[in-house]
Design a protein around this motif. Structure first.
Motif, PDB file in Angstrom:
ATOM      1  N   GLY A   1     -37.081 -11.897  -1.062  1.00 28.33           N
ATOM      2  CA  GLY A   1     -35.907 -11.182  -1.370  1.00 28.33           C
ATOM      3  C   GLY A   1     -34.774 -12.005  -0.208  1.00 28.33           C
ATOM      4  O   GLY A   1     -35.397 -12.190   0.499  1.00 28.33           O
TER       5      GLY A   1
ATOM      6  N   PRO B   1     -30.214  -6.721 -11.959  1.00 30.43           N
ATOM      7  CA  PRO B   1     -30.582  -5.023 -11.376  1.00 30.43           C
ATOM      8  C   PRO B   1     -30.007  -3.268 -11.292  1.00 30.43           C
ATOM      9  O   PRO B   1     -30.850  -2.944 -10.987  1.00 30.43           O
ATOM     10  CB  PRO B   1     -30.804  -5.866  -9.598  1.00 30.43           C
ATOM     11  CG  PRO B   1     -30.023  -6.489  -9.890  1.00 30.43           C
ATOM     12  CD  PRO B   1     -29.377  -7.059 -11.508  1.00 30.43           C
TER      13      PRO B   1
ATOM     14  N   SER C   1     -29.591  -8.734  -0.686  1.00 27.51           N
ATOM     15  CA  SER C   1     -30.476  -7.968  -1.810  1.00 27.51           C
ATOM     16  C   SER C   1     -31.510  -6.636  -0.593  1.00 27.51           C
ATOM     17  O   SER C   1     -31.647  -5.321  -0.712  1.00 27.51           O
ATOM     18  CB  SER C   1     -31.782  -8.811  -2.454  1.00 27.51           C
ATOM     19  OG  SER C   1     -32.491  -8.018  -2.860  1.00 27.51           O
ATOM     20  N   ARG C   2     -31.826  -7.055   0.593  1.00 24.74           N
ATOM     21  CA  ARG C   2     -32.628  -6.077   1.428  1.00 24.74           C
ATOM     22  C   ARG C   2     -32.258  -5.440   1.773  1.00 24.74           C
ATOM     23  O   ARG C   2     -32.203  -3.779   2.625  1.00 24.74           O
ATOM     24  CB  ARG C   2     -33.915  -6.998   2.873  1.00 24.74           C
ATOM     25  CG  ARG C   2     -34.275  -8.033   1.750  1.00 24.74           C
ATOM     26  CD  ARG C   2     -35.151  -8.937   3.636  1.00 24.74           C
ATOM     27  NE  ARG C   2     -36.289  -9.403   2.546  1.00 24.74           N
ATOM     28  CZ  ARG C   2     -37.329  -9.795   1.953  1.00 24.74           C
ATOM     29  NH1 ARG C   2     -37.809  -8.568   2.558  1.00 24.74           N
ATOM     30  NH2 ARG C   2     -37.933 -10.152   1.904  1.00 24.74           N
TER      31      ARG C   2
ATOM     32  N   PRO D   1     -32.515   2.528  -4.348  1.00 27.49           N
ATOM     33  CA  PRO D   1     -34.108   2.352  -4.764  1.00 27.49           C
ATOM     34  C   PRO D   1     -33.897   1.730  -6.098  1.00 27.49           C
ATOM     35  O   PRO D   1     -33.338   0.610  -6.505  1.00 27.49           O
ATOM     36  CB  PRO D   1     -34.137   3.938  -4.814  1.00 27.49           C
ATOM     37  CG  PRO D   1     -33.107   4.906  -4.784  1.00 27.49           C
ATOM     38  CD  PRO D   1     -31.798   3.967  -4.521  1.00 27.49           C
ATOM     39  N   PHE D   2     -35.052   0.963  -5.536  1.00 25.01           N
ATOM     40  CA  PHE D   2     -35.569  -0.680  -6.442  1.00 25.01           C
ATOM     41  C   PHE D   2     -35.037  -1.384  -7.133  1.00 25.01           C
ATOM     42  O   PHE D   2     -34.581  -2.578  -7.594  1.00 25.01           O
ATOM     43  CB  PHE D   2     -36.061   0.555  -7.661  1.00 25.01           C
ATOM     44  CG  PHE D   2     -37.066   1.280  -7.587  1.00 25.01           C
ATOM     45  CD1 PHE D   2     -37.851   1.724  -7.019  1.00 25.01           C
ATOM     46  CD2 PHE D   2     -36.705   3.142  -7.906  1.00 25.01           C
ATOM     47  CE1 PHE D   2     -39.271   2.621  -7.075  1.00 25.01           C
ATOM     48  CE2 PHE D   2     -37.175   3.680  -8.058  1.00 25.01           C
ATOM     49  CZ  PHE D   2     -38.340   3.932  -6.997  1.00 25.01           C
ATOM     50  N   PHE D   3     -33.592  -1.659  -5.743  1.00 27.30           N
ATOM     51  CA  PHE D   3     -32.181  -3.121  -6.223  1.00 27.30           C
ATOM     52  C   PHE D   3     -33.390  -3.877  -6.099  1.00 27.30           C
ATOM     53  O   PHE D   3     -33.104  -5.180  -7.291  1.00 27.30           O
ATOM     54  CB  PHE D   3     -30.545  -2.706  -5.292  1.00 27.30           C
ATOM     55  CG  PHE D   3     -30.447  -3.764  -5.476  1.00 27.30           C
ATOM     56  CD1 PHE D   3     -29.805  -3.654  -6.463  1.00 27.30           C
ATOM     57  CD2 PHE D   3     -30.293  -5.113  -5.333  1.00 27.30           C
ATOM     58  CE1 PHE D   3     -28.389  -4.674  -6.930  1.00 27.30           C
ATOM     59  CE2 PHE D   3     -29.080  -6.183  -4.805  1.00 27.30           C
ATOM     60  CZ  PHE D   3     -28.408  -5.989  -5.963  1.00 27.30           C
ATOM     61  N   ASN D   4     -33.810  -4.209  -4.926  1.00 27.70           N
ATOM     62  CA  ASN D   4     -34.813  -5.608  -5.101  1.00 27.70           C
ATOM     63  C   ASN D   4     -35.821  -5.563  -5.987  1.00 27.70           C
ATOM     64  O   ASN D   4     -35.698  -6.811  -6.786  1.00 27.70           O
ATOM     65  CB  ASN D   4     -35.716  -6.071  -3.671  1.00 27.70           C
ATOM     66  CG  ASN D   4     -36.416  -7.389  -3.355  1.00 27.70           C
ATOM     67  OD1 ASN D   4     -35.255  -8.003  -2.983  1.00 27.70           O
ATOM     68  ND2 ASN D   4     -36.995  -7.270  -2.999  1.00 27.70           N
ATOM     69  N   VAL D   5     -36.660  -4.928  -6.474  1.00 27.64           N
ATOM     70  CA  VAL D   5     -37.621  -4.675  -7.543  1.00 27.64           C
ATOM     71  C   VAL D   5     -36.992  -5.245  -9.081  1.00 27.64           C
ATOM     72  O   VAL D   5     -37.167  -6.700  -9.630  1.00 27.64           O
ATOM     73  CB  VAL D   5     -38.449  -3.889  -7.973  1.00 27.64           C
ATOM     74  CG1 VAL D   5     -38.725  -3.602  -9.347  1.00 27.64           C
ATOM     75  CG2 VAL D   5     -39.039  -3.239  -6.763  1.00 27.64           C
TER      76      VAL D   5
ATOM     77  N   ARG E   1     -38.001   6.087  -3.431  1.00 31.80           N
ATOM     78  CA  ARG E   1     -38.797   5.329  -4.209  1.00 31.80           C
ATOM     79  C   ARG E   1     -40.494   6.246  -4.293  1.00 31.80           C
ATOM     80  O   ARG E   1     -41.430   5.615  -4.410  1.00 31.80           O
ATOM     81  CB  ARG E   1     -38.741   4.472  -2.623  1.00 31.80           C
ATOM     82  CG  ARG E   1     -37.906   3.145  -3.049  1.00 31.80           C
ATOM     83  CD  ARG E   1     -37.897   1.866  -2.885  1.00 31.80           C
ATOM     84  NE  ARG E   1     -37.770   2.638  -1.605  1.00 31.80           N
ATOM     85  CZ  ARG E   1     -36.560   1.609  -1.190  1.00 31.80           C
ATOM     86  NH1 ARG E   1     -35.615   1.341  -1.764  1.00 31.80           N
ATOM     87  NH2 ARG E   1     -36.043   2.263   0.161  1.00 31.80           N
TER      88      ARG E   1
ATOM     89  N   ASN F   1     -30.798  -2.729  -0.734  1.00 34.44           N
ATOM     90  CA  ASN F   1     -32.465  -2.694  -1.204  1.00 34.44           C
ATOM     91  C   ASN F   1     -32.206  -1.225  -0.509  1.00 34.44           C
ATOM     92  O   ASN F   1     -33.288   0.188  -0.293  1.00 34.44           O
ATOM     93  CB  ASN F   1     -33.690  -2.608  -1.233  1.00 34.44           C
ATOM     94  CG  ASN F   1     -35.019  -2.372  -2.120  1.00 34.44           C
ATOM     95  OD1 ASN F   1     -34.976  -2.559  -3.235  1.00 34.44           O
ATOM     96  ND2 ASN F   1     -36.082  -1.840  -1.525  1.00 34.44           N
ATOM     97  N   GLN F   2     -31.990  -1.019   0.433  1.00 35.95           N
ATOM     98  CA  GLN F   2     -32.073   0.281   1.988  1.00 35.95           C
ATOM     99  C   GLN F   2     -31.415   1.617   1.247  1.00 35.95           C
ATOM    100  O   GLN F   2     -31.937   2.392   1.819  1.00 35.95           O
ATOM    101  CB  GLN F   2     -31.876   0.200   3.218  1.00 35.95           C
ATOM    102  CG  GLN F   2     -32.132  -1.164   3.582  1.00 35.95           C
ATOM    103  CD  GLN F   2     -31.624  -1.673   5.808  1.00 35.95           C
ATOM    104  OE1 GLN F   2     -31.917  -0.737   5.897  1.00 35.95           O
ATOM    105  NE2 GLN F   2     -31.105  -2.324   4.949  1.00 35.95           N
TER     106      GLN F   2
END
Length: 528
Positions: A206, A341, A210-211, A218-222, A69, A214-215
């Motif tokens: 989010g 996503p 999702s959070r 990368p960019f999953f929550n976006v 990221r 996202n860890q």
């Protein structure tokens, strides 16, 4: 009463031999493990076991995701492209319909921390509070309040802080500009701040799942929030959203694509058709002063309103061919990708796992192409490179006897856009040492696609292996060679039947092999 004896089974009060105990959803489970691992776990306290597991997750999942990221977002090319995308996205999603003038006013407010900026921040425009609420928000706020080294000291201690502040400032400028315009339209401070946060994407929004994902992805929550906001925008105001999308994305897409398909000089038309499709999906491509350039499209809206009609126009131009089925498959996957996503199956993989699979299979998931051409397989691994391979990768490949092209792919897969800056810096050191030792270092040809910041809007000339025609030829050659080899492995009537069934493909083998051999020679001469 008669006594009835029964066997009663229940969980043991003690762990079976050679097992470790694991609690899953509050219940004990026992797992048989190798003796060295068993002894290691027996000698560790529960806190040490938990800490080791957390360390493994951090090293192999969370840290690579954070590195990727940072590598993608802390480079000048990303800033420039992101500003353009944010402006177009805000014009579609925000009732303020901010323009570049609002962005400039917002940028000046962010840089000067003036009254407008403080008002926007006070009303919750900066991700829901006066301080940033990320995973370490309280710790960051404490350091901000009690440190005495000043901003320059903070940058000297960690130069990445400067890059992060620039990236954040450019992100905030669009929101502050939208906030100011919303206030002028009569919205209250709180209303304007909340709407301005979603002028592009609200990164603080989010759910728990999702959070968590996202860890390590990368960019999953976006991706989740982008699709969610696009759907809500259509639901709240479908007519205005469609009109703005058609006017700002579809119309220029049709005009630009139509020009290169039907109005441009023949050489430009051919070059345009050779530019990889993924570039056309993400950017508007055009030629200016002999150089192909690109302007970013907004992500989800850009594909739906721009890339879909462009793909249809390209299909119509090429006519009704057998490739139509593949077009529709690509079309369906593209629509599914922009509404999800997860663009493709590989995007759910952690960065290290994904790049490892790419390196082993010699296939880059993003570009949909080989990392190095198939004909290079006959070379030693350290010789599998091209004229664009970095000196850093060549040095590493020579030392480890691995493909330099694969090394470059690994660096880009781990560090994203920042990886190019890393290899460029090391290349300068390597070439400097060579010159110091009296070695001749040939000057690399430099185009606008190699210049920092400018390359964000430049496309490398579609020549050699960097073209769709070559990629399609190698794909077709694999299919032809496979059918031909299968036919040669059969005998008698079975071979005759197989040949008759695949006559068109098998009969083209000799001609395609001749071209394949010639292309190998040309590629070798080009790399030399």
């Amino acid at each position: 009463d008669e006594t009835i004896e029964k066997d009663v089974w229940g969980p043991a009060d003690f762990a079976p031999k050679d097992t470790i105990t694991v609690f899953r959803e509050g219940k004990k489970e026992y797992y048989t493990v190798a003796k060295p691992l068993l002894e290691a776990v027996d000698n560790m306290s529960p806190a040490q076991v938990a800490g080791s597991l957390q360390l493994l997750k951090e090293a192999f999942f969370f840290l690579p995701a954070r590195v990727l990221r940072a590598g993608a977002t802390l480079v000048p090319e990303f800033w420039m492209r992101n500003v353009v995308r944010d402006q177009m996205t805000a014009a579609l999603q925000s009732p303020a319909r901010p323009n570049p003038v609002n962005f400039v006013r917002g940028l000046l407010a962010v840089m000067g921390k003036n009254g407008l900026y403080q008002e926007w921040e006070r009303h919750g425009g900066s991700f829901n509070s006066y301080m940033e609420l990320d995973d370490k928000g309280l710790a960051k706020a404490y350091k901000e309040l009690f440190r005495d080294d000043g901003k320059m000291g903070r940058y000297l201690k960690n130069p990445i802080n400067l890059l992060a502040d620039i990236s954040m400032g450019l992100e905030q400028a669009t929101r502050v500009g939208a906030y100011e315009k919303l206030r002028s339209m009569g919205y209250t401070g709180l209303e304007a701040a909340l709407l301005a946060r979603e002028a592009t994407l609200d990164f603080a929004r989010g759910g728990k799942a999702s959070r968590t994902v996202n860890q390590y992805v990368p960019f999953f929550n976006v991706g989740v929030q982008g699709v969610d906001k696009m759907i809500r925008t259509f639901y709240e105001n479908p007519k205005a959203t469609a009109l703005w999308g058609i006017g700002t994305i579809t119309v220029p897409s049709i005009l630009l694509t139509g020009f290169y398909l039907y109005g441009a000089p023949e050489d430009e038309r051919r070059e345009y058709l050779e530019i990889p499709q993924w570039q056309k999906d993400l950017f508007w491509i055009f030629k200016e002063n002999g150089q192909w350039r690109r302007i970013p499209k907004p992500f989800s809206f850009g594909y739906l309103f721009g890339s879909v009609p462009e793909r249809f126009m390209n299909w119509a131009y090429q006519g009704d061919k057998p490739e139509m089925k593949k077009f529709w498959q690509d079309f369906a996957l593209g629509i599914a990708g922009t509404l999800s996503p997860i663009y493709d199956a590989s995007s759910v993989l952690p960065p290290l796992v994904k790049v490892a699979i790419e390196d082993i299979t010699n296939y880059n998931f993003f570009t949909g192409r080989r990392i190095y051409p198939e004909w290079m397989d006959r070379f030693e691994p350290a010789e599998r490179k091209s004229k664009h391979t970095s000196e850093t990768a060549i040095a590493v490949g020579s030392a480890l006897n691995v493909s330099p092209a694969v090394v470059d792919n690994t660096i880009r897969g781990v560090f994203a856009g920042a990886g190019t800056y890393l290899t460029d810096a090391v290349d300068q050191i390597i070439n400097g040492v060579k010159k110091w030792n009296g070695e001749e270092v040939p000057a690399n040809p430099t185009t606008q696609s190699d210049i920092p910041i400018i390359k964000a809007f430049s496309v490398r000339e579609p020549t050699g292996n960097n073209t769709n025609s070559v990629a399609n030829f190698y794909d077709d050659w694999e299919k032809v060679n496979e059918k031909h080899a299968t036919w040669k492995s059969k005998e008698g009537e079975e071979a005759a039947e197989y040949r008759e069934k695949n006559e068109a493909i098998i009969s083209s083998h000799d001609a395609m092999k001749s071209y394949y051999d010639k292309m190998k020679k040309f590629n070798k001469m080009s790399d030399d």
